[in-house]
Design a protein around this motif. Structure first.
Motif, PDB file in Angstrom:
ATOM      1  N   HIS B  28       0.958  -1.050  -0.093  1.00 39.29           N
ATOM      2  CA  HIS B  28      -0.003   0.101   0.145  1.00 39.29           C
ATOM      3  C   HIS B  28       0.960   1.270   0.038  1.00 39.29           C
ATOM      4  O   HIS B  28       2.169   1.304   0.300  1.00 39.29           O
ATOM      5  CB  HIS B  28      -0.906   0.057   1.069  1.00 39.29           C
ATOM      6  N   PRO B  29       0.166   2.514  -0.504  1.00 37.23           N
ATOM      7  CA  PRO B  29       1.368   3.384  -0.503  1.00 37.23           C
ATOM      8  C   PRO B  29       1.544   4.124   0.866  1.00 37.23           C
ATOM      9  O   PRO B  29       0.776   4.012   1.801  1.00 37.23           O
ATOM     10  CB  PRO B  29       0.307   4.399  -1.347  1.00 37.23           C
ATOM     11  N   ILE B  30       2.898   4.367   0.884  1.00 39.15           N
ATOM     12  CA  ILE B  30       3.429   4.988   2.262  1.00 39.15           C
ATOM     13  C   ILE B  30       4.070   6.401   1.663  1.00 39.15           C
ATOM     14  O   ILE B  30       4.912   6.339   0.651  1.00 39.15           O
ATOM     15  CB  ILE B  30       4.299   4.166   2.839  1.00 39.15           C
ATOM     16  N   TYR B  31       3.913   7.401   2.473  1.00 42.23           N
ATOM     17  CA  TYR B  31       4.434   8.655   1.939  1.00 42.23           C
ATOM     18  C   TYR B  31       5.171   9.395   3.123  1.00 42.23           C
ATOM     19  O   TYR B  31       4.638   9.253   4.314  1.00 42.23           O
ATOM     20  CB  TYR B  31       3.441   9.606   1.212  1.00 42.23           C
ATOM     21  N   LEU B  32       6.233   9.968   2.926  1.00 46.35           N
ATOM     22  CA  LEU B  32       6.974  11.125   3.917  1.00 46.35           C
ATOM     23  C   LEU B  32       6.471  12.286   3.750  1.00 46.35           C
ATOM     24  O   LEU B  32       6.389  12.820   2.532  1.00 46.35           O
ATOM     25  CB  LEU B  32       8.403  10.784   3.716  1.00 46.35           C
ATOM     26  N   ILE B  33       5.959  12.895   4.779  1.00 46.47           N
ATOM     27  CA  ILE B  33       5.515  14.385   4.805  1.00 46.47           C
ATOM     28  C   ILE B  33       6.754  15.411   5.216  1.00 46.47           C
ATOM     29  O   ILE B  33       6.713  15.189   6.402  1.00 46.47           O
ATOM     30  CB  ILE B  33       4.400  14.635   5.524  1.00 46.47           C
ATOM     31  N   TRP B  34       7.123  16.031   4.436  1.00 53.38           N
ATOM     32  CA  TRP B  34       8.348  16.837   4.710  1.00 53.38           C
ATOM     33  C   TRP B  34       7.846  18.458   4.761  1.00 53.38           C
ATOM     34  O   TRP B  34       6.654  18.930   4.219  1.00 53.38           O
ATOM     35  CB  TRP B  34       9.411  16.965   3.958  1.00 53.38           C
ATOM     36  N   GLY B  35       8.362  19.280   5.537  1.00 46.96           N
ATOM     37  CA  GLY B  35       8.094  20.618   5.595  1.00 46.96           C
ATOM     38  C   GLY B  35       9.326  21.466   5.154  1.00 46.96           C
ATOM     39  O   GLY B  35      10.496  21.377   5.301  1.00 46.96           O
ATOM     40  N   SER B  36       9.048  22.481   4.379  1.00 53.13           N
ATOM     41  CA  SER B  36      10.157  23.286   3.999  1.00 53.13           C
ATOM     42  C   SER B  36      10.771  24.312   5.063  1.00 53.13           C
ATOM     43  O   SER B  36      11.561  25.012   5.024  1.00 53.13           O
ATOM     44  CB  SER B  36       9.707  24.067   2.573  1.00 53.13           C
ATOM     45  N   ASN B  37       9.936  24.310   6.105  1.00 53.13           N
ATOM     46  CA  ASN B  37      10.113  25.088   7.380  1.00 53.13           C
ATOM     47  C   ASN B  37       9.267  24.344   8.630  1.00 53.13           C
ATOM     48  O   ASN B  37       8.247  23.634   8.233  1.00 53.13           O
ATOM     49  CB  ASN B  37      10.010  26.621   7.185  1.00 53.13           C
ATOM     50  N   THR B  38       9.481  24.852   9.622  1.00 53.28           N
ATOM     51  CA  THR B  38       8.579  24.579  10.658  1.00 53.28           C
ATOM     52  C   THR B  38       7.477  25.556  10.352  1.00 53.28           C
ATOM     53  O   THR B  38       7.668  26.781   9.922  1.00 53.28           O
ATOM     54  CB  THR B  38       9.202  24.697  12.192  1.00 53.28           C
ATOM     55  N   GLY B  39       6.259  25.052  10.878  1.00 55.44           N
ATOM     56  CA  GLY B  39       4.970  25.726  10.989  1.00 55.44           C
ATOM     57  C   GLY B  39       4.393  26.164   9.548  1.00 55.44           C
ATOM     58  O   GLY B  39       3.696  27.299   9.354  1.00 55.44           O
ATOM     59  N   VAL B  40       4.784  25.245   8.795  1.00 57.98           N
ATOM     60  CA  VAL B  40       4.070  25.552   7.458  1.00 57.98           C
ATOM     61  C   VAL B  40       2.949  24.549   7.184  1.00 57.98           C
ATOM     62  O   VAL B  40       2.013  24.619   6.207  1.00 57.98           O
ATOM     63  CB  VAL B  40       5.179  24.989   6.292  1.00 57.98           C
ATOM     64  N   GLY B  41       2.480  23.795   8.426  1.00 52.31           N
ATOM     65  CA  GLY B  41       1.262  23.211   8.149  1.00 52.31           C
ATOM     66  C   GLY B  41       1.148  21.881   7.824  1.00 52.31           C
ATOM     67  O   GLY B  41       0.448  21.057   7.379  1.00 52.31           O
ATOM     68  N   LYS B  42       2.412  20.896   8.137  1.00 51.25           N
ATOM     69  CA  LYS B  42       2.579  19.596   7.800  1.00 51.25           C
ATOM     70  C   LYS B  42       1.395  18.786   8.385  1.00 51.25           C
ATOM     71  O   LYS B  42       0.815  17.997   7.793  1.00 51.25           O
ATOM     72  CB  LYS B  42       3.870  18.973   8.325  1.00 51.25           C
ATOM     73  N   THR B  43       0.841  19.004   9.568  1.00 48.02           N
ATOM     74  CA  THR B  43      -0.014  18.208  10.376  1.00 48.02           C
ATOM     75  C   THR B  43      -1.439  18.655   9.806  1.00 48.02           C
ATOM     76  O   THR B  43      -2.231  17.480   9.623  1.00 48.02           O
ATOM     77  CB  THR B  43      -0.097  18.572  11.876  1.00 48.02           C
ATOM     78  N   LEU B  44      -1.686  19.734   9.216  1.00 47.68           N
ATOM     79  CA  LEU B  44      -2.701  20.026   8.797  1.00 47.68           C
ATOM     80  C   LEU B  44      -3.087  19.248   7.417  1.00 47.68           C
ATOM     81  O   LEU B  44      -4.082  18.734   6.890  1.00 47.68           O
ATOM     82  CB  LEU B  44      -3.075  21.525   8.501  1.00 47.68           C
ATOM     83  N   VAL B  45      -1.935  19.178   6.534  1.00 50.57           N
ATOM     84  CA  VAL B  45      -1.941  18.430   5.580  1.00 50.57           C
ATOM     85  C   VAL B  45      -2.052  16.897   5.697  1.00 50.57           C
ATOM     86  O   VAL B  45      -2.951  16.355   4.837  1.00 50.57           O
ATOM     87  CB  VAL B  45      -0.642  18.717   4.585  1.00 50.57           C
ATOM     88  N   SER B  46      -1.433  16.242   6.506  1.00 53.30           N
ATOM     89  CA  SER B  46      -1.752  15.067   6.785  1.00 53.30           C
ATOM     90  C   SER B  46      -3.178  14.851   7.390  1.00 53.30           C
ATOM     91  O   SER B  46      -3.662  13.775   6.808  1.00 53.30           O
ATOM     92  CB  SER B  46      -0.821  14.540   8.066  1.00 53.30           C
ATOM     93  N   ALA B  47      -3.780  15.675   8.156  1.00 55.18           N
ATOM     94  CA  ALA B  47      -5.056  15.468   8.620  1.00 55.18           C
ATOM     95  C   ALA B  47      -5.919  15.661   7.395  1.00 55.18           C
ATOM     96  O   ALA B  47      -7.132  14.973   7.066  1.00 55.18           O
ATOM     97  CB  ALA B  47      -5.569  16.390   9.515  1.00 55.18           C
ATOM     98  N   GLY B  48      -5.662  16.747   6.382  1.00 59.31           N
ATOM     99  CA  GLY B  48      -6.635  16.735   5.055  1.00 59.31           C
ATOM    100  C   GLY B  48      -6.506  15.813   4.312  1.00 59.31           C
ATOM    101  O   GLY B  48      -7.586  15.176   3.727  1.00 59.31           O
ATOM    102  N   ILE B  49      -5.316  14.894   4.222  1.00 59.60           N
ATOM    103  CA  ILE B  49      -5.118  13.848   3.275  1.00 59.60           C
ATOM    104  C   ILE B  49      -5.779  12.693   4.073  1.00 59.60           C
ATOM    105  O   ILE B  49      -6.875  11.973   3.260  1.00 59.60           O
ATOM    106  CB  ILE B  49      -3.566  13.329   3.145  1.00 59.60           C
ATOM    107  N   ALA B  50      -6.068  12.654   5.282  1.00 55.61           N
ATOM    108  CA  ALA B  50      -6.663  11.462   6.168  1.00 55.61           C
ATOM    109  C   ALA B  50      -8.336  11.518   5.893  1.00 55.61           C
ATOM    110  O   ALA B  50      -8.701  10.596   5.712  1.00 55.61           O
ATOM    111  CB  ALA B  50      -6.109  11.571   7.362  1.00 55.61           C
ATOM    112  N   ALA B  51      -8.404  13.012   5.866  1.00 57.84           N
ATOM    113  CA  ALA B  51      -9.927  13.214   5.732  1.00 57.84           C
ATOM    114  C   ALA B  51     -10.570  13.002   4.405  1.00 57.84           C
ATOM    115  O   ALA B  51     -11.634  12.061   3.955  1.00 57.84           O
ATOM    116  CB  ALA B  51     -10.464  14.737   6.077  1.00 57.84           C
TER     117      ALA B  51
END
Lengths: 817, 817
Positions: B28-51
């Protein structure tokens, strides 16, 4: 919102920068100040270094701000000026300071200039000269400001203006000690923030390759941002001499120093007061020691560089052994120090009035390998870093990796289209030829019953001696097998390779050239062409020479008879039983003196070989991949080979890789039940990932009209790069014997007699010396000289080259008379 | 404040990760979520994809947060969990959701666990599984938190834990459609933010090389930060499949899309409400479409990858022609897909219960080239990107550039120390040998009066035929000149190269091997060694074999007599006038079957050549640069050559480059007034900048105890890598004929008779097949097999390899009986 941009990259921007404006003086240190983000304090660092320079002892400091937005309310130049004045007043003993600020270009949106902009004040023993090169009103990225306010400015113009400022640095610093003058150029935003045209600044300034000081980020996330910014600079070929950042109490220096260990010193500045009313003067005082340190680092890196550049020629002469070079004949001052390359230009170290790094057009395409312009070079560099990080090198037999597979596919769909079914990778043209010969041997042996079944290892070797059918003046490489396939020459004598015997029958091909605006065919002795009588062997245009209809001409019969005669004569008189394999440069014989072989002759020769079951090898190492205006020169002679060799431009010319393509029939002659029947030839780096990745990128880049503006819309031809009128004029010049212009090649033979002619001749040397002063780097093949551009080089640049050449030919003619 | 860090990089961290834990399932697909800086919203993006996944249709979503600081008040896992619950309640029709969150390891500083941490709720048709792998209390970078709170965790342990989570993803997803399960791994901070050990996260996670999603930065300066972060990922070999960032109204997408054109899609998210009381549910709803898009991109990139991996073997078999490979004998499923390499390990695609990318130790060092561990590979990749960007390729004759000069200096101060004065660069071992032969020819000709003055081009070629004095079973490359210098073999017959004649006198050297814990010398026929009588030719330890005192032994006299006898006999009987040039593998003959030649024999042979003015060439292409535990094996035989060839490990094995070193006397034999007397041999890429830059880095890295922990403190020796006891046991094993262990090499010959012995034998194949299942990639030389590690490989890893080998030998023995 998911969209690819519809606009094409403005990728021609850099190339039109006139090369003379890209000279970087080294009389005094010049540095680029980069930020790992916006708001990390580049201007404070600039001002701090200025203070460390100007206020300690009498000196001169140039502060250049090429791109300023938010102007005039934001003006980094003005900030530096103001702070330095304030700081100078506080110092005891005071170093008198004269300071000025000029703004060179402002957008129409900027209101009436603030008087400060042109202010100059008093005469001091220290001098601060601030310049803002381009200013826009809106406080946004320069590319947006430029678009909105109408001060659009091309990359070439930014560079030219900056080059002008550097000239002034050198001029005003004349007579001063090296360490008494310092210049910093402060960039805008982060390292990869766009400039006014949209080009990233790290790409925009690359032609100068000015040493860099990186202002890092001490905030949370700043370790990552600083390291990534550093890497973006490195991956564009910049040297970073120091990193400095503001302390935010997060101990970012720990990981940064660990990463930068043995590479770059990392300095930490005290926290900057956040209160906007604070004039920062106390902060500057408390940072004085660090800025002094920083200044010393900048100076010592500068001195080290200068020393190295001066020492390199001597050191090279002491320990390096150059290929094809009689070391005793290398004159003093004859060693060129290449500091870098940017697209088609070398950047070389020269000592003129002062030391400079100056561009030099690489008109021999570094031994005919080079293709990329500056944009493509950056792209390839990124690809190289990626491929090295992803694969390093992985061995090939029975393995597969993406770059090798993609590369093989592109080759079979491109240069091998319609005939090739297998790709055999090796390291260079010479090994590709050795492999091709082994393939052809086998195919010939199978076709002619020399090998009856696969277990019969060797026929009687005495009775069967295989030879190659090849052309006079061909050159296929310097390993013994490749040498054996070429006719005797200066390269093959006892002095060079006592094992050489010349295992070939070497035909003397007719050549084609332009003289006096007309294309002529020159037919050597041994051909019976009385029958031609009325048939013309001159052509008004090059297209006529390549026209398919010539196949039906009387000359085709003449060629065919010559080939038959030579082949049958040879068979009759020799103890040798068999001939095999045709190996020839397609269309142009490069090393032999840039001779263009009559394409009709090649066509006929291939036909004659086919009828005798002699496998046909095309050596396209030099000619392949757009060198002659088509992806494969098979297109020019209207026939295909059984085996073909490619190299050089295949990787864009930046990394060694070659390939031998073969038909299914050739491949099948190696199939069997025993490993011993396989082709037992290999090199450690067969199909190495970096090479294949570079080839994939280059093959695609060269043929895509979106990335290569020289490609015609159907993707099959390069547009004409050499101006017809100029080519005609040169072909009529009294110094010129013949001219060949095709694809990326423009070659001419100088009229010469006796010792002045031939490969060993030094006749062309003074002419090329003069052209080097014009910024054109050429190397002679005796009295033959040539210009070789890349497949993406603009016709304007080619034109410039021809004009320079013509002028120097005029001069050469005057001196000769 | 200017300081270099005193601590050494913790560079051993990755290597001890047991390789079996580094398997990445592809079920199954596995992805790494990287940020180009802190505070750019990695967790929001993770949650958005989860949704987008969970709430549209029944599916499973794994959210992994390997490193969490600021815990428990900050918990990205909990945030994702909470948001998904909230969002699921709002959706209509509702997709029932079961959700869980586990925290695997917490620092001692973290207070009693929040009950949420272990919560699991209801059974739903969609399943969210959140895991926090390591949590620290303080809201600082993980390396600081780990240091301060006592939850230090090694890189290998982080990877192992993460690998365990991946196993669970595969297990829980078993039976589900590929697209019904999605896993994202959210990194901490920016791409180059340090992990708990201080290793940058982009380096830490590299062994898995999980495809990446980069969350960019839409703020001012964000274009630069996003591009630099992307480049840092690319330069570590990651594939980035999409970039997404929050809109801040600055139109950052313009330049980003332009830069990423044809590479990576760029998506823009609406502005995120800044009011902390906002629950963001509206924002998630309004972003739903973009997240769905993003999810689709992730899925389609995954499917494309899987398809490609499955197709590659067939495509490769269709169009590639592998060297040294009988294609007819490649079994179905016999093609290995190498997805990447990380240090000494390949990452290969395998289909087991499910598809996986699994590590495989490259025990043949990819044709004996490879040296780097993971850290050094990253370092070299950076160097490659830099050299390509700075130089591309620049031609060499009469030019100098830094990498070439630095490389030449390091060579003359290192492997050439005490004898070499010139460096001649070429592309591979074979070309280096061809050049060496040409050098030796000339030197011999001058010394023996064959060339009286430089204008006398060729002596009578009939009366003078130069030959090489070489060793049986030597291999020097596959180009004709290099082949001619080796004795007849399967590689040289008519089937392979009809032009081969074998222009040498080939001595049969005594070899050395261990059997039954004892080192023995095997003396071939033709030697008169009756005189030895009492003298022992066995040794208890390897050191005895290399001891200088053997020079005075009776055996030395035996060797000397043999050589004299053969040489004088040859001269007496042949039509050939002259012999020249000694060319031999130093100490170990690799391709010939990993035979260790008695170093005393080599020493004596060199002495005999010297006395006859025969130039001595050392072929160190395989043996040089620590391959045998010393930088140059000249140290092992206590004498120096006139000419020596190096390649392979010289560049760390990642890029083709070779060099031929020569003494001043050899160089001087090419000096003269004519270019025709110069060495007219060259390749386009002579001394190419990337190759030289890789060599500079590698030569320094290998010999510096700070970067290579295997180097003894005086920098002269590698420590012993192969465990003595295990080597002894294997040497006594009933299946084993002989063993050689030296430097990075461990070789053994399997006892075999008849067709089972020799180069063409397939005897070892089943043994190696089993070892491949153990994660060890070996290739046989007939019934000889070997393990080859890198100069930096830890003895622990070597030990593991020996243990695996021993076990499989036991099994092999059982099957045989």
């Amino acid at each position: 919102m998911f969209r690819f941009p519809s606009v094409l990259l403005h990728r021609r921007k850099l190339s039109s920068a006139a090369s003379h404006s890209l000279t970087l003086p080294l009389s005094h240190p010049i540095y680029l100040i980069w930020g790992s983000n916006t708001g990390v304090g580049k201007t404070l660092v600039s001002a701090g270094i200025a203070a460390a320079s100007l206020l300690s002892s009498p000196s001169q400091f140039h502060y250049l701000k090429p791109l300023q937005t938010g102007f005039p309310s934001d003006s980094d130049s003005r900030f530096v000026l103001t702070k330095l004045r304030q700081l100078s007043l506080r110092r005891n003993p005071r170093v008198p300071l004269s300071a000025s600020h000029r703004v060179l270009n402002v957008s129409p949106a900027v209101p009436e200039l603030n008087p400060l902009a042109a202010a100059e004040e008093g005469a001091g023993s220290s001098e601060l000269l601030c310049k803002t090169l381009y200013a826009w009103e809106e406080a946004v990225s320069p590319h947006l400001a430029a678009e909105r306010e109408g001060l659009a400015v091309k990359d070439s113009v930014v560079l030219k203006t900056l080059g002008g400022c550097f000239e002034e640095v050198a001029a005003r610093g004349a007579g001063k000690e090296r360490s008494e003058v310092l210049c910093v150029v402060e960039t805008a935003g982060g390292v990869a923030s766009p400039g006014p045209s949209g080009t990233l600044q790290c790409d925009l300034y690359r032609p100068f390759r000015i040493p860099a000081l990186l202002v890092g980020d001490g905030r949370l996330g700043g370790i990552s941002g600083t390291i990534s910014a550093y890497e973006s600079l490195k991956f564009r070929g910049y040297d970073v001499v120091a990193i400095v950042f503001e302390d935010h109490g997060l101990l970012n220096e720990g990981p940064l120093m660990s990463y930068m260990r043995n590479k770059v010193p990392v300095l930490v500045l005290p926290s900057i007061p956040k209160d906007p009313s604070n004039d920062l003067l106390e902060w500057f005082e408390s940072s004085h020691c660090i800025f002094s340190n920083l200044k010393e680092i900048l100076l010592s890196a500068y001195f080290e560089r200068i020393k190295k550049l001066h020492d390199m020629p001597r050191e090279a002469r002491d320990i390096i052994w150059w290929p094809f070079t009689q070391h005793k004949l290398v004159p003093d001052g004859g060693v060129t120090v290449i500091d870098s390359r940017c697209g088609e230009n070398f950047s070389v170290f020269k000592v003129q009035k002062t030391e400079v790094i100056a561009p030099l057009f690489d008109a021999c395409a570094s031994w005919w390998t080079q293709g990329p312009d500056a944009t493509m070079q950056t792209e390839l560099a990124r690809e190289m870093g990626y491929a090295a990080a992803r694969f390093g090198h992985v061995m090939f037999p029975e393995n597969v990796h993406e770059p090798a597979l993609n590369c093989a596919e592109l080759l079979l769909q491109g240069v091998g289209k319609g005939w090739a079914s297998r790709a055999y990778f090796s390291d260079n043209g010479s090994t590709a030829i050795e492999i091709a010969l082994k393939m052809a041997f086998r195919k010939f042996s199978v076709d002619h019953g020399l090998i009856v079944d696969c277990h019969e290892d060797a026929p009687n070797e005495r009775s069967t001696e295989l030879m190659v059918l090849a052309l006079q003046r061909s050159y296929h490489g310097d390993t013994l097998g490749a040498m054996e396939a070429q006719a005797p020459s200066s390269y093959t004598g006892f002095l060079q390779q006592p094992w050489y015997t010349g295992r070939g029958l070497f035909l003397d091909p007719p050549s084609v050239f332009m003289h006096n605006k007309t294309w002529n065919i020159s037919i050597p002795e041994g051909y019976c062409w009385e029958s031609l009588k009325g048939e013309s062997i001159t052509f008004a245009s090059r297209d006529g020479i390549f026209h398919k209809s010539r196949d039906k001409s009387e000359l085709a019969t003449v060629y065919s008879s010559y080939i038959s005669k030579v082949l049958s004569g040879f068979r009759g008189t020799s103890r040798i039983d068999h001939l095999w394999g045709l190996s020839c440069y397609v269309v142009i014989q490069g090393a032999g003196g840039m001779h263009m072989i009559d394409p009709l002759f090649q066509h006929v020769l291939v036909r004659e070989c086919r009828s005798r079951k002699i496998p046909v090898i095309f050596d396209e190492v030099f000619t392949g991949f757009w060198r002659l205006g088509v992806e494969t020169t098979a297109e020019l002679i209207h026939c295909v080979p059984d085996i073909a060799c490619f190299g050089k431009l295949m990787t864009g010319g930046i990394i060694p890789l070659s390939v031998t393509l073969a038909t299914k029939a050739v491949f099948d002659s190696f199939m069997g039940d025993s490993k011993l029947k396989a082709l037992l030839h290999g090199h450690s780096y067969s199909a190495h990932a970096m090479g294949c990745a570079a080839a994939v990128k280059s093959i695609q880049w060269f043929k895509d009209p979106c990335s290569n503006p020289n490609i015609t819309s159907d993707g099959r031809l390069l547009r004409e790069l050499w101006d017809d009128t100029l080519v005609h004029r040169i072909s009529s010049h009294p110094t010129v014997q013949r001219v060949v212009a095709l694809g990326t090649l423009f070659a001419l033979e100088l009229k010469a007699e006796g010792d002045n002619a031939g490969y060993g001749s030094l006749y062309a040397r003074p002419l090329l010396q003069k052209l080097r002063e014009d910024g054109v780097y050429m190397r002679p093949l005796g009295n033959v000289i040539y210009l070789l551009c890349g497949p993406c080089t603009s016709p304007e640049i080619c034109n410039e080259l021809l004009v320079k050449l013509y002028r120097r030919l005029e001069e050469f003619n005057r001196c000769r008379n």
